[in-house]
Design a protein around this motif. Structure first.
Motif, short mmCIF file in Angstrom:
data_model
loop_
_atom_site.label_atom_id
_atom_site.label_comp_id
_atom_site.label_asym_id
_atom_site.label_seq_id
_atom_site.Cartn_x
_atom_site.Cartn_y
_atom_site.Cartn_z
N ARG A 477 -4.96 -8.11 8.42
CA ARG A 477 -6.09 -7.67 7.60
C ARG A 477 -6.31 -8.64 6.44
N VAL A 478 -5.21 -9.18 5.87
CA VAL A 478 -5.34 -10.13 4.77
C VAL A 478 -6.02 -11.41 5.24
N ARG A 479 -5.58 -11.92 6.41
CA ARG A 479 -6.20 -13.13 6.94
C ARG A 479 -7.68 -12.91 7.28
N GLU A 480 -7.97 -11.74 7.80
CA GLU A 480 -9.37 -11.44 8.14
C GLU A 480 -10.23 -11.38 6.89
N ALA A 481 -9.71 -10.80 5.82
CA ALA A 481 -10.46 -10.74 4.56
C ALA A 481 -10.68 -12.14 4.01
N ALA A 482 -9.68 -13.00 4.13
CA ALA A 482 -9.81 -14.38 3.65
C ALA A 482 -10.93 -15.11 4.40
N ARG A 483 -10.96 -14.96 5.73
CA ARG A 483 -12.00 -15.61 6.51
C ARG A 483 -13.38 -15.09 6.12
N ARG A 484 -13.47 -13.80 5.89
CA ARG A 484 -14.75 -13.19 5.52
C ARG A 484 -15.26 -13.74 4.18
N LEU A 485 -14.33 -14.05 3.29
CA LEU A 485 -14.70 -14.57 1.97
C LEU A 485 -15.00 -16.07 2.00
N GLY A 486 -14.84 -16.71 3.17
CA GLY A 486 -15.20 -18.11 3.29
C GLY A 486 -14.04 -19.08 3.24
N ILE A 487 -12.81 -18.59 3.29
CA ILE A 487 -11.64 -19.48 3.30
C ILE A 487 -11.39 -19.90 4.74
N THR A 488 -11.58 -21.17 5.01
CA THR A 488 -11.48 -21.68 6.38
C THR A 488 -10.19 -22.45 6.64
N SER A 489 -9.42 -22.74 5.62
CA SER A 489 -8.17 -23.49 5.80
C SER A 489 -7.19 -22.67 6.63
N ALA A 512 -14.86 -17.82 -2.71
CA ALA A 512 -14.39 -16.47 -2.42
C ALA A 512 -14.61 -15.55 -3.62
N TYR A 513 -14.32 -16.02 -4.82
CA TYR A 513 -14.54 -15.21 -6.03
C TYR A 513 -16.03 -15.00 -6.29
N ALA A 514 -16.85 -15.95 -5.86
CA ALA A 514 -18.29 -15.83 -6.08
C ALA A 514 -18.87 -14.63 -5.36
N ALA A 515 -18.24 -14.18 -4.27
CA ALA A 515 -18.74 -13.01 -3.56
C ALA A 515 -18.74 -11.78 -4.48
N LEU A 516 -17.79 -11.71 -5.40
CA LEU A 516 -17.77 -10.59 -6.35
C LEU A 516 -18.91 -10.71 -7.34
N ALA A 517 -19.17 -11.92 -7.84
CA ALA A 517 -20.28 -12.11 -8.77
C ALA A 517 -21.62 -11.92 -8.08
N ASN A 518 -21.63 -12.02 -6.75
CA ASN A 518 -22.85 -11.85 -5.97
C ASN A 518 -22.95 -10.45 -5.38
N GLY A 520 -20.88 -8.59 -3.78
CA GLY A 520 -20.31 -8.33 -2.47
C GLY A 520 -20.93 -9.12 -1.34
N GLU A 521 -21.98 -9.87 -1.64
CA GLU A 521 -22.60 -10.72 -0.62
C GLU A 521 -21.82 -12.03 -0.51
N GLY A 522 -21.52 -12.42 0.72
CA GLY A 522 -20.75 -13.63 0.94
C GLY A 522 -21.47 -14.88 0.45
N VAL A 523 -20.71 -15.87 0.06
CA VAL A 523 -21.28 -17.09 -0.53
C VAL A 523 -20.77 -18.31 0.23
N TRP A 524 -21.70 -19.19 0.57
CA TRP A 524 -21.37 -20.52 1.07
C TRP A 524 -21.83 -21.52 0.03
N PRO A 525 -20.92 -22.15 -0.69
CA PRO A 525 -21.33 -23.11 -1.73
C PRO A 525 -22.26 -24.18 -1.15
N TYR A 526 -23.32 -24.46 -1.88
CA TYR A 526 -24.29 -25.46 -1.40
C TYR A 526 -24.79 -26.31 -2.57
N GLY A 527 -25.31 -27.48 -2.24
CA GLY A 527 -25.77 -28.40 -3.28
C GLY A 527 -27.19 -28.90 -3.12
N ILE A 528 -27.88 -28.50 -2.03
CA ILE A 528 -29.24 -29.00 -1.77
C ILE A 528 -30.21 -27.83 -1.72
N ARG A 529 -31.27 -27.94 -2.51
CA ARG A 529 -32.33 -26.92 -2.53
C ARG A 529 -33.49 -27.29 -1.61
#
Length: 696
Positions: A477-489, A512-518, A520-529
């Motif tokens: 369950r811990v690993r699954e939560a990590a993947r859901r938050l965007g941790i791919t390592s 992963a922490y950004a999902a809380l600031a968002n 509960g919506e998952g976040v993929w960091p991006y740099g291009i608009r």
């Protein structure tokens, strides 16, 4: 007188037969001179005939030799031309792409961060160019351009004479046509082969194009410094205007760049550029294009050049990260691009300044030689990225490329899995020695406090409780939560997973922490608009993306409350910024890594300290240098922004008893009549003031 032939003589005369000579006898008259002349004239005439025959014979030999030499010379010349023509470049390359498309990166506000590749302006014809520009170019590069056939024999002879007198090469005899051949088709090497091919191509160009077309080709393709090709790109770069609007002085400046564009570029050496421009104006006077008075007026009207300051050096970490991603949005591009990024130049400068100052003043003393910082908007837009202390010393990006152990910063994932398995923040666990599969983790300091709530255990970063919680929730369950938050390592399967022993990037953990600031919506960091062509055509625009909801609303609120306690009275007190904020410290084994990741309603920021060779620091913990750098950066970043409640802190439930609301969280519930009823929980700050205790 008696005769000697008489009998009485003692001797007698003997006649010698004549041998062709005339003998004058005694008593006879000599022949006159006139009688001898005809024979002499005859002899001279014979000699002249012989001489003419010899000369005619020599002339014939010479003519024959010359004809033969011409024939063999022609054959040889044809052979040479054929030999060098075998590997002549394809002339169709004249209209083919010969450069890398340029990429201009813009910051969040539209300012230029950097430009890469070759900058070409829109091709323009000679009738669109100011006459002063054409005259400045001709006066300096090729005064007989409109009179020669591609090779300036007079100029070539003059250059050879000057070079012989000087004993070195001080002048060149290349025409504009030859420069086109060299620049567009050939290499810069100085060999006989290249010179012969250059001449051959020049003759072909002169036959194929008009003089006006050749001049346009030259001025639209020639390199003019600062990454610009062509007069239109140079005009925009140096004067922020079109070539059509160039003044006399500006035209002379651009013409002066042709000889040595990098050396005379005003962006690189303003003084040399000014001297070179003055020389071009003098050339125009010598060529009859200007009067001395006009030259004087042009110098007095010299424009004041203002160039934008270079972006912060650390911006290169972000640039290196974002450039390879452009093709993923639009594929391979063969035209110039303008890329609007998410970077905030003010926050970037703030991040760089604070990181370098703290790392050099205190980091080095604590054997922490490197640091990194990344800041995201709650939706994942990268606002700042510093991948190390000095890009010049190391281009390795520790914010995106380094895989380091996050330590207790990973406990966000562990406690999310606990909440999702049915546990609540107020549930208690024993802080006591624990052994799992032969592994016995220790608390920081080696002490244990007995029964503690999940909230207190997270705030104090108690390792024994984190391991117990992970084992009860299930590592899967811990690993699954990590993947859901965007941790791919890659994540370990053993019990040490709970203490953050997996190598992850700072960007992954901050996302992963950004999902809380968002909320509960998952976040993929991006740099291009957005991505546009240089003509303004929209090629790509980001239109909302991400994995969707990854944390239930109730758990968002619970984690807000638990992580806020870390800053208020837990291991992250050094990160206090005087407004609602939450976060977590992290320290890996033997102080090899120190982290602090936290967020407000406006910004999510992650900080890492450590060494590239993974050597231990001098007891640097996440609550020390990382938390302090986080605080300094966030204080400046929030200047002028009103404090806001953390997103998702207002919960919607079907009944007030759906779960025990975390302290300070307001629950909205619908009554049977459909009206909303407010049930405020116990005061968050009041409860915190009761004291949780402080760990690392």
């Amino acid at each position: 007188m008696a005769s000697r032939s008489g009998k009485g003589g003692g001797s007698r005369r003997v006649d010698i037969p004549s041998t062709g000579r005339t003998e004058t006898r005694r008593g006879s008259k000599p022949k006159s001179a006139a009688a001898k002349k005809p024979k002499k004239a005859f002899k001279k005439s014979s000699r002249r005939k012989d001489s003419r025959k010899k000369r005619g014979s020599l002339l014939g030999v010479f003519v024959k030799g010359a004809v033969l030499a011409a024939i063999w010379g022609g054959v040889s010349l044809g052979g040479v031309i054929g030999w060098y023509a075998i590997d002549l470049p394809d002339i169709d390359r004249l209209s083919a792409a010969t450069r890398r498309p340029s990429i201009t990166l813009l910051d969040r506000a539209g300012g230029v961060i950097a430009t890469f590749g070759d900058l070409y302006g829109r091709p323009i014809q000679t009738d669109e160019m100011p006459q002063t520009l054409i005259e400045a170019v001709l006066a300096t590069e090729d005064r007989r351009f409109f009179g020669h056939f591609g090779i300036d024999v007079i100029g070539l002879a003059r250059a050879m004479w000057v070079n012989l007198k000087s004993g070195r090469i001080v002048q060149g005899g290349s025409t504009i046509t030859q420069q086109i051949a060299k620049n567009l088709f050939l290499t810069p090497e100085r060999t006989i082969r290249r010179k012969i091919q250059e001449s051959m191509l020049s003759l072909w160009l002169e036959r194929r194009f008009t003089k006006a077309q050749l001049l346009a080709i030259y001025l639209n393709r020639v390199y003019l410094g600062a990454g610009t090709y062509g007069v239109e790109a140079a005009s925009a770069k140096y004067f922020n205007k079109s070539t059509r609007d160039l003044s006399l002085y500006e035209s002379a400046l651009i013409a002066g760049l042709l000889k040595a564009p990098s050396r005379f570029a005003p962006t690189r050496n303003p003084e040399l550029s000014e001297q070179r421009t003055a020389q071009i104006l003098a050339n125009m006077v010598a060529a009859g294009y200007l009067t001395p008075a006009q030259m004087k007026n042009a110098k007095q009207a010299m424009p004041k050049l203002k160039f934008s300051k270079a972006p912060p050096r650390s911006t290169r970490y972000f640039v290196d990260w974002v450039l390879p991603r452009i093709s993923g949005y639009i594929g391979g591009a063969d035209h110039d691009l303008v890329v609007a990024t998410t970077l905030d130049r003010t926050l970037q400068k703030n991040a760089e300044t604070n990181l370098v100052e703290l790392a050099e003043k205190e980091g080095l003393q604590a054997d922490a030689r490197q640091a990194a910082l990344i800041a995201l908007s709650p939706e994942g837009a990268i606002r700042a990225m510093v991948g190390g202390r000095d890009y010049g010393d190391s281009q390795f990006n520790r914010a995106t490329q380094a895989r380091r152990q996050p330590g207790s910063a990973f406990k966000l994932v562990v406690y999310l899995a606990a909440l999702e398995s049915g546990m609540r923040p107020e549930d208690t666990f024993q802080d006591a020695p624990v052994t799992v599969e032969g592994w016995s983790p220790r608390n920081y300091g080696g002490t244990y406090v007995g029964a503690v709530s999940l909230k207190e255990a997270l705030a104090r970063s108690i390792n024994s409780v984190a391991v117990r919680v992970s084992e009860r929730s299930g590592r899967g369950r811990v690993r699954e939560a990590a993947r859901r938050l965007g941790i791919t390592s890659s994540l370990p399967k053993g019990p040490a997973l709970a203490l953050g022993t997996a190598g992850v990037s700072l960007m992954e953990m901050t996302g992963a922490y950004a999902a809380l600031a968002n909320e509960g919506e998952g976040v993929w960091p991006y740099g291009i608009r957005e991505i546009h062509s240089s003509e303004g055509e929209l090629l790509y625009r980001r239109a909302g993306s991400g994995p969707g909801r990854v944390i239930a609303p109730g758990n968002v609120a619970r984690l807000h409350d638990m992580l806020s306690a870390v800053i208020a009275l837990g291991t992250g007190q050094a990160a206090w910024i005087g407004r609602p904020a939450a976060g977590k410290t992290g320290t890996s084994q033997d102080f090899r890594d120190a982290w602090f990741i936290g967020y407000s309603a406006d910004l999510v920021t992650g900080v890492w300290f450590g060494n590239d060779n993974n050597t231990p620091m001098a007891k640097v913990t996440g609550g020390g240098l990382p938390a302090r750098l986080w605080r300094e950066f966030m204080l400046v970043a929030h200047q002028g922004l009103a404090p806001r409640q953390l997103p998702g802190a207002r919960l919607v439930a079907t009944t007030p008893e759906a779960f025990s609301a975390p302290a300070g969280i307001v629950v909205e519930a619908e009554t049977s009549s459909g009206e909303r009823e407010i049930h405020p929980g116990a005061g968050f700050w009041d409860q915190l003031m009761s004291g949780i205790g402080i760990g690392r």
